[in-house]
Design a protein around this motif. Structure first.
Motif, PDB file in Angstrom:
ATOM      1  N   VAL A  51       0.842  -1.209   0.000  1.00  0.00           N
ATOM      2  CA  VAL A  51       0.000   0.000   0.000  1.00  0.00           C
ATOM      3  C   VAL A  51       0.871   1.250   0.000  1.00  0.00           C
ATOM      4  CG1 VAL A  51      -1.751   1.290   1.267  1.00  0.00           C
ATOM      5  CG2 VAL A  51      -1.886  -1.205   1.150  1.00  0.00           C
ATOM      6  N   VAL A  52       1.965   1.213   0.768  1.00  0.00           N
ATOM      7  CA  VAL A  52       2.873   2.370   0.819  1.00  0.00           C
ATOM      8  C   VAL A  52       3.519   2.603  -0.539  1.00  0.00           C
ATOM      9  CG1 VAL A  52       4.947   3.307   1.907  1.00  0.00           C
ATOM     10  CG2 VAL A  52       3.291   2.004   3.270  1.00  0.00           C
ATOM     11  N   PHE A  53       3.961   1.535  -1.173  1.00  0.00           N
ATOM     12  CA  PHE A  53       4.603   1.672  -2.477  1.00  0.00           C
ATOM     13  C   PHE A  53       3.616   2.138  -3.541  1.00  0.00           C
ATOM     14  CE2 PHE A  53       7.806  -1.047  -0.465  1.00  0.00           C
ATOM     15  CZ  PHE A  53       8.964  -0.395  -0.868  1.00  0.00           C
ATOM     16  N   ARG A  54       2.369   1.681  -3.468  1.00  0.00           N
ATOM     17  CA  ARG A  54       1.364   2.167  -4.411  1.00  0.00           C
ATOM     18  C   ARG A  54       1.189   3.674  -4.284  1.00  0.00           C
ATOM     19  NH1 ARG A  54      -3.517  -2.223  -3.441  1.00  0.00           N
ATOM     20  NH2 ARG A  54      -2.310  -4.114  -3.915  1.00  0.00           N
ATOM     21  N   THR A  55       1.153   4.144  -3.052  1.00  0.00           N
ATOM     22  CA  THR A  55       1.004   5.587  -2.822  1.00  0.00           C
ATOM     23  C   THR A  55       2.204   6.357  -3.346  1.00  0.00           C
ATOM     24  OG1 THR A  55      -0.288   5.083  -0.835  1.00  0.00           O
ATOM     25  CG2 THR A  55       0.559   7.331  -1.068  1.00  0.00           C
ATOM     26  N   LEU A  56       3.401   5.823  -3.121  1.00  0.00           N
ATOM     27  CA  LEU A  56       4.618   6.502  -3.580  1.00  0.00           C
ATOM     28  C   LEU A  56       4.663   6.599  -5.101  1.00  0.00           C
ATOM     29  CD1 LEU A  56       7.337   4.997  -1.184  1.00  0.00           C
ATOM     30  CD2 LEU A  56       6.336   7.289  -1.117  1.00  0.00           C
ATOM     31  N   PHE A  57       4.300   5.539  -5.773  1.00  0.00           N
ATOM     32  CA  PHE A  57       4.361   5.547  -7.233  1.00  0.00           C
ATOM     33  C   PHE A  57       3.242   6.392  -7.842  1.00  0.00           C
ATOM     34  CE2 PHE A  57       6.777   1.471  -6.708  1.00  0.00           C
ATOM     35  CZ  PHE A  57       7.935   1.918  -7.327  1.00  0.00           C
ATOM     36  N   PHE A  58       2.097   6.475  -7.174  1.00  0.00           N
ATOM     37  CA  PHE A  58       0.981   7.230  -7.735  1.00  0.00           C
ATOM     38  C   PHE A  58       1.033   8.711  -7.378  1.00  0.00           C
ATOM     39  CE2 PHE A  58      -3.417   8.779  -7.806  1.00  0.00           C
ATOM     40  CZ  PHE A  58      -3.766   8.441  -9.098  1.00  0.00           C
ATOM     41  N   SER A  59       1.725   9.074  -6.312  1.00  0.00           N
ATOM     42  CA  SER A  59       1.728  10.469  -5.847  1.00  0.00           C
ATOM     43  C   SER A  59       2.214  11.465  -6.903  1.00  0.00           C
ATOM     44  CB  SER A  59       2.565  10.606  -4.574  1.00  0.00           C
ATOM     45  OG  SER A  59       3.887  10.139  -4.779  1.00  0.00           O
ATOM     46  N   PRO A  60       3.206  11.152  -7.765  1.00  0.00           N
ATOM     47  CA  PRO A  60       3.578  12.144  -8.792  1.00  0.00           C
ATOM     48  C   PRO A  60       2.456  12.502  -9.749  1.00  0.00           C
ATOM     49  CG  PRO A  60       5.312  10.505  -8.551  1.00  0.00           C
ATOM     50  CD  PRO A  60       4.144  10.014  -7.768  1.00  0.00           C
ATOM     51  N   VAL A  61       1.465  11.615  -9.911  1.00  0.00           N
ATOM     52  CA  VAL A  61       0.372  11.892 -10.841  1.00  0.00           C
ATOM     53  C   VAL A  61      -0.427  13.107 -10.397  1.00  0.00           C
ATOM     54  CG1 VAL A  61      -1.739  10.942 -11.882  1.00  0.00           C
ATOM     55  CG2 VAL A  61       0.245   9.470 -11.499  1.00  0.00           C
ATOM     56  N   VAL A  62      -0.578  13.295  -9.083  1.00  0.00           N
ATOM     57  CA  VAL A  62      -1.399  14.390  -8.567  1.00  0.00           C
ATOM     58  C   VAL A  62      -0.596  15.663  -8.340  1.00  0.00           C
ATOM     59  CG1 VAL A  62      -3.011  12.787  -7.519  1.00  0.00           C
ATOM     60  CG2 VAL A  62      -1.089  13.612  -6.177  1.00  0.00           C
ATOM     61  N   VAL A  63       0.712  15.607  -8.547  1.00  0.00           N
ATOM     62  CA  VAL A  63       1.548  16.798  -8.393  1.00  0.00           C
ATOM     63  C   VAL A  63       1.378  17.682  -9.629  1.00  0.00           C
ATOM     64  CG1 VAL A  63       3.923  17.644  -8.138  1.00  0.00           C
ATOM     65  CG2 VAL A  63       3.191  15.580  -6.940  1.00  0.00           C
ATOM     66  N   THR A  64       1.380  18.988  -9.423  1.00  0.00           N
ATOM     67  CA  THR A  64       1.262  19.924 -10.537  1.00  0.00           C
ATOM     68  C   THR A  64       2.393  19.701 -11.529  1.00  0.00           C
ATOM     69  OG1 THR A  64       0.279  21.540  -9.049  1.00  0.00           O
ATOM     70  CG2 THR A  64       1.064  22.348 -11.164  1.00  0.00           C
ATOM     71  N   LEU A  65       2.050  19.664 -12.820  1.00  0.00           N
ATOM     72  CA  LEU A  65       3.023  19.343 -13.860  1.00  0.00           C
ATOM     73  C   LEU A  65       4.169  20.343 -13.888  1.00  0.00           C
ATOM     74  CD1 LEU A  65       3.935  17.681 -16.289  1.00  0.00           C
ATOM     75  CD2 LEU A  65       2.411  19.058 -17.718  1.00  0.00           C
ATOM     76  N   VAL A  66       3.855  21.631 -13.815  1.00  0.00           N
ATOM     77  CA  VAL A  66       4.913  22.649 -13.890  1.00  0.00           C
ATOM     78  C   VAL A  66       5.829  22.555 -12.673  1.00  0.00           C
ATOM     79  CG1 VAL A  66       5.366  25.130 -13.968  1.00  0.00           C
ATOM     80  CG2 VAL A  66       3.481  24.162 -15.306  1.00  0.00           C
ATOM     81  N   ALA A  67       5.251  22.378 -11.474  1.00  0.00           N
ATOM     82  CA  ALA A  67       6.073  22.257 -10.273  1.00  0.00           C
ATOM     83  C   ALA A  67       6.984  21.036 -10.361  1.00  0.00           C
ATOM     84  CB  ALA A  67       5.176  22.170  -9.040  1.00  0.00           C
ATOM     85  N   TRP A  68       6.435  19.926 -10.825  1.00  0.00           N
ATOM     86  CA  TRP A  68       7.222  18.702 -10.995  1.00  0.00           C
ATOM     87  C   TRP A  68       8.387  18.933 -11.961  1.00  0.00           C
ATOM     88  CZ3 TRP A  68       7.558  13.754  -9.156  1.00  0.00           C
ATOM     89  CH2 TRP A  68       8.159  12.800  -9.964  1.00  0.00           C
ATOM     90  N   THR A  69       8.112  19.628 -13.061  1.00  0.00           N
ATOM     91  CA  THR A  69       9.134  19.855 -14.076  1.00  0.00           C
ATOM     92  C   THR A  69      10.202  20.817 -13.573  1.00  0.00           C
ATOM     93  OG1 THR A  69       7.407  19.548 -15.740  1.00  0.00           O
ATOM     94  CG2 THR A  69       9.498  20.471 -16.484  1.00  0.00           C
ATOM     95  N   ILE A  70       9.819  21.848 -12.838  1.00  0.00           N
ATOM     96  CA  ILE A  70      10.799  22.809 -12.302  1.00  0.00           C
ATOM     97  C   ILE A  70      11.752  22.111 -11.342  1.00  0.00           C
ATOM     98  CG2 ILE A  70      11.053  24.822 -10.797  1.00  0.00           C
ATOM     99  CD1 ILE A  70       8.534  25.959 -12.064  1.00  0.00           C
ATOM    100  N   VAL A  71      11.214  21.263 -10.466  1.00  0.00           N
ATOM    101  CA  VAL A  71      12.066  20.538  -9.519  1.00  0.00           C
ATOM    102  C   VAL A  71      13.064  19.664 -10.260  1.00  0.00           C
ATOM    103  CG1 VAL A  71      12.073  18.762  -7.730  1.00  0.00           C
ATOM    104  CG2 VAL A  71      10.386  20.605  -7.660  1.00  0.00           C
TER     105      VAL A  71
END
Length: 313
Positions: free
Chosen positions: A123-143
Motif C-alpha cells: 500500500v505504501v509503495f502504491r502511494t509513492l508511485f501514484f503520488s507524482p500523478v497528482v503533483v502539478t506538472l509545472v512544479a514537478w518539471t521545475i524541480v
C-alpha cells in the motif's frame, strides 16, 4: 289512417381520436436527449467550433501585432510541405513518443505485477508511485530542472558513485532522455493503477489451473494475464500515445526545444510559430497536422484491437 313509424335519426359520426403526441417512446427519447445535451453542448462548443475555427485560420495569415487578417488560401499548407524545420520536429516527436510509450507501459505493467503480490508494504509503495500523478506538472518539471543541472542532485548522486555525470539538459541525446524520464516518472503511476485494477480482476482459478498443467510463471503471464488484461492495455496505450504527442510544458520548462532543435517536438514548434513568431495562420496549419496524426494513430490502434484484444475477435 295508417301511421308510418319514423326512422331513427342516424348516430352522429365521430371524428377519429388523434393519437397523443407525447407517447411513451417520445418521452423516453426526450429524456435521453436531455441527459446527453450537456455533453453534446460541450463537444460542440469546445471541439467542433474550435476545430472549424482552426481550419478557417489556417487559410489566413493573421498578424496580431499589425492587426491584419488576410486570406492566403493554401499558402500555409504549401509552406508546411516545404518547411525544413518540420522534419526535425516530427523526428523529435517520434523519438519522444516511442521512448515514452514503450518505457511507460513496460514499467507500469512491471510495477503492477509486483504490487499485485500479497506482500507487506504494498500500500505504501502504491502511494509513492501514484503520488507524482497528482503533483502539478509545472512544479514537478521545475524541480526536475534543478535536479538535472550540471551541478544538480542527479550528478551529485552519481559523483558519490564515482561517475562523472553529463550536463543532462545541454546534450542532444541526454536532453531527450531527460525529458522522457521526467515524463515517465510523472505519469507511470496512473497506468500502474489501471493495470493493477485489471490484474485484480483476473480469476485466481485460471492461474491455479495453469499451474496444475505445469505452466511456468512466464507462460502463465503470457497465456493468462496478458490476454485477460488486454482491454486495459489497449486503453493505456491509446491514452499514453495521445499524451506523448501533446507534450509541451516539460519541453518549455526544461529545454525550450534545445539544444538546437533536438527536443523541439511538434507542439512546441506550433507554439513557437504562433506565439513567438506570431504566424498564427501557419500555427493553425501545424495544429491540423497534429490533429490528423493523433486521429490516425488512435484509429489505427482501435482497428488493430481485434487481432490481440481478448473478446474482440
Amino acid at each position: 289512417m295508417t301511421l308510418v313509424a319514423e326512422k331513427p335519426a342516424p348516430a352522429p359520426v365521430r371524428a377519429p381520436e388523434r393519437a397523443p403526441y407525447w407517447t411513451m417512446r417520445r418521452r423516453d427519447e426526450l429524456a435521453g436527449w436531455l441527459m446527453v445535451a450537456p455533453q453534446l453542448a460541450g463537444i460542440v462548443a469546445f471541439v467542433v467550433v474550435p476545430l472549424g475555427l482552426v481550419v478557417w485560420y489556417s487559410l489566413h495569415e493573421w498578424n496580431v501585432l499589425a492587426g491584419t487578417f488576410d486570406f492566403v488560401g493554401g499558402a500555409n499548407y504549401e509552406q508546411l510541405g516545404s518547411d525544413p524545420r518540420l522534419g526535425p520536429a516530427l523526428r523529435a516527436t517520434g523519438l519522444f513518443s516511442i521512448g515514452l510509450v514503450v518505457l511507460n507501459l513496460s514499467l507500469a505493467l512491471f510495477l503492477a505485477v509486483l504490487l499485485n503480490q500479497k506482500l507487506r508494504g504494498t500500500v505504501v509503495f502504491r502511494t509513492l508511485f501514484f503520488s507524482p500523478v497528482v503533483v502539478t506538472l509545472v512544479a514537478w518539471t521545475i524541480v526536475w530542472g534543478f535536479l538535472l543541472q550540471d551541478n544538480g542532485g542527479v550528478n551529485g548522486f552519481l559523483d558519490l558513485l564515482g561517475i562523472d555525470g553529463p550536463n543532462w539538459l545541454r546534450g542532444d541525446t541526454t536532453a531527450m532522455i531527460a525529458v522522457i524520464v521526467v515524463q515517465l516518472f510523472k505519469g507511470v503511476g496512473l497506468n500502474m493503477v489501471l493495470f493493477l485494477a485489471a490484474l485484480q480482476g483476473v480469476p485466481a482459478e485460471l492461474y491455479e489451473a495453469a499451474r496444475i498443467d505445469g505452466a511456468s510463471a512466464w507462460a502463465r503471464f503470457r497465456r493468462v494475464t496478458v490476454p485477460l488484461i488486454s482491454p486495459t492495455i489497449l486503453l493505456t496505450s491509446i491514452l499514453t500515445v495521445v499524451g506523448s504527442l501533446q507534450v509541451f510544458a516539460q519541453i518549455a520548462v526544461l529545454t525550450q526545444g534545445g539544444p538546437g532543435t533536438s527536443t523541439t517536438v511538434l507542439v512546441y514548434y506550433l507554439y513557437q510559430q504562433a506565439f513567438q513568431f506570431h504566424h498564427f495562420g501557419y500555427g493553425a496549419t501545424i495544429s491540423l497536422l497534429l490533429f490528423i496524426i493523433v486521429l490516425a494513430l488512435t484509429v489505427l490502434q482501435w482497428r488493430m484491437r481485434k487481432r490481440w484484444v481478448f473478446h474482440e475477435s
